[in-house]
Design an enzyme around this catalytic site. Structure first.
Site, PDB file in Angstrom:
ATOM      1  CG  ASP A  82       2.369   1.665  -5.559  1.00  0.00           C
ATOM      2  OD1 ASP A  82       3.394   1.653  -6.042  1.00  0.00           O
ATOM      3  OD2 ASP A  82       1.976   1.050  -5.678  1.00  0.00           O
ATOM      4  CG  HIS A 116       4.687  -1.759  -5.194  1.00  0.00           C
ATOM      5  ND1 HIS A 116       3.598  -1.309  -4.761  1.00  0.00           N
ATOM      6  CD2 HIS A 116       5.654  -2.562  -4.496  1.00  0.00           C
ATOM      7  CE1 HIS A 116       3.380  -1.593  -3.569  1.00  0.00           C
ATOM      8  NE2 HIS A 116       4.126  -3.273  -3.865  1.00  0.00           N
ATOM      9  CB  SER A 134       4.740  -6.017  -3.505  1.00  0.00           C
ATOM     10  OG  SER A 134       5.784  -5.007  -2.857  1.00  0.00           O
TER      11      SER A 134
END
Length: 380
Positions: free
Chosen positions: A345, A348, A37
């Protein structure tokens, strides 16, 4: 004396010639990215559903396949190299791969995990799968490009695969997956050599297909991320003076130590490769430790989320909504100014933090060898 002076003059000319060559920036025509990610520009969204709002709102104006309020480090890399943002290989809608492709997906580990995404939260697109996708893309893109017309405009030239930059940011999920599987830190530590071997094999496979320029990020201090701090049972003595879980960060550092050793091995094994090891751990750790000194007001506390010490709840993720008196409202809502937060969040980084990280690593100060991004094609 004459022969010595001639030798000295020739040596000086040769040194100037080397400096001249090394001062020339690299003209990378494409980027081929592999990872999780931290560099996913739409892979997981294409496969399992879009990362919804408020993701992307700080830059793209809405969801853009990234688990972030805006751009990722890989986006800033593309900008610096004057290339378009990378489209995800898995995203068939509106994609242009003429300047490379992104094989990263959120939740991806280096080695395969015997679980589904819904069981564990980890992606089935492990690094070996990403390599298979790249290999297929390499071969099939040239077959279709030869058909001309739209294919020639949307697919990379053959030389792009040997002249392009291969970027990697992966490994953190291998460590956290072990912890999620109830392994101890010591047991996960024992798995690291095998994980690094699998990573090294993929670099060799890409080299075998013509790749020559590799830009490899190590893994970050995940002991400072809310999802790790909040999920695992940790003792008060496990926290360092900055609020991060020390054993988790030590595990990341162990991974990075073996990764750096493997990069040295790869340089010896792949004589035509330029392999740059990039210490993003140190930059991210510095950001957590001295966030305010770098213009941030929130470090460990998430910008987007709900509840708890870190504004993070694994059951109420960023962007979650519910109906209240007939009106849809955010439960996991974003903070007023994401540009002042390090973490987006709980998992990340924000666009602002990614920009900070990129600016530090792009100049070569945190690289081995100490070359900047624009010079990463030069073997040391």
């Amino acid at each position: 004396m004459k022969s010595k002076s001639s030798f000295f003059a020739l040596s000086l000319l040769w040194s100037f010639a080397l400096l001249s060559v090394e001062s020339q920036g690299c003209n990378f025509p494409a980027i081929f990215n592999f990872g999780d990610s931290n560099s996913d520009t739409g892979g997981l969204s294409a496969a399992f559903g879009q990362a919804g709002p408020p993701h992307g709102e700080s830059f793209f104006g809405g969801p853009a396949g990234r688990y972030c309020d805006g751009r990722l480090v890989i986006d800033f890399i593309a900008e610096r190299l004057r290339l378009p943002y990378l489209n995800a290989f898995l995203d068939a809608v509106g994609s242009n791969f003429s300047h490379g492709a992104n094989f990263a997906t959120a939740g991806s580990p280096i080695r395969q995990l015997n679980t589904t995404l819904r069981q564990s939260g980890f992606s089935p697109f492990s690094l070996d799968v990403q390599f298979t996708q790249f290999s297929n893309f390499h071969n099939r893109s040239q077959i279709f490009r030869n058909h001309g017309e739209v294919y020639r405009a949307l697919l990379p030239e053959a030389d792009s695969f040997s002249l392009g930059l291969y970027t990697f940011d992966i490994g953190q999920n291998d460590l956290t997956a072990g912890l999620f599987a109830n392994k101890t830190v010591q047991e996960v530590r024992a798995d690291v050599p095998e994980i690094i071997t699998q990573f090294k094999n993929v670099i060799k496979y890409i080299y075998g297909q013509g790749g020559r320029y590799f830009w490899i990020h190590n893994t970050g201090p995940f002991g400072c991320l809310a999802y790790a701090i909040d999920h695992f049972p940790v003792k008060a003595s496990d926290f360092d003076e900055h609020g991060c879980v020390a054993p988790f960060n030590e595990l990341a550092q162990h991974f990075n130590k073996l990764l750096k050793e493997s990069v040295t091995e790869l340089r010896n094994m792949l004589p035509e490769a330029a392999v740059t090891y990039v210490d993003v751990y140190s930059v991210k750790h510095e950001l957590f430790l001295h966030a305010q000194g770098h213009g941030f007001t929130r470090s460990l506390v998430s910008c987007c989320g709900h509840g708890g010490k870190y504004n993070y709840n694994k059951n109420i993720w960023c962007g979650k909504k519910k109906m209240v008196r007939g009106k849809e409202i955010y439960i996991g809502k974003p903070c007023e100014d994401p540009s002042r937060a390090v973490i987006w969040d709980g998992v990340h980084y924000t666009q602002a933090a990614n920009k900070f990280i990129f600016e530090k690593i792009s100049i070569g100060k945190f690289s081995d060898p100490p070359v900047g991004l624009n010079m990463a094609c030069h073997r040391q």
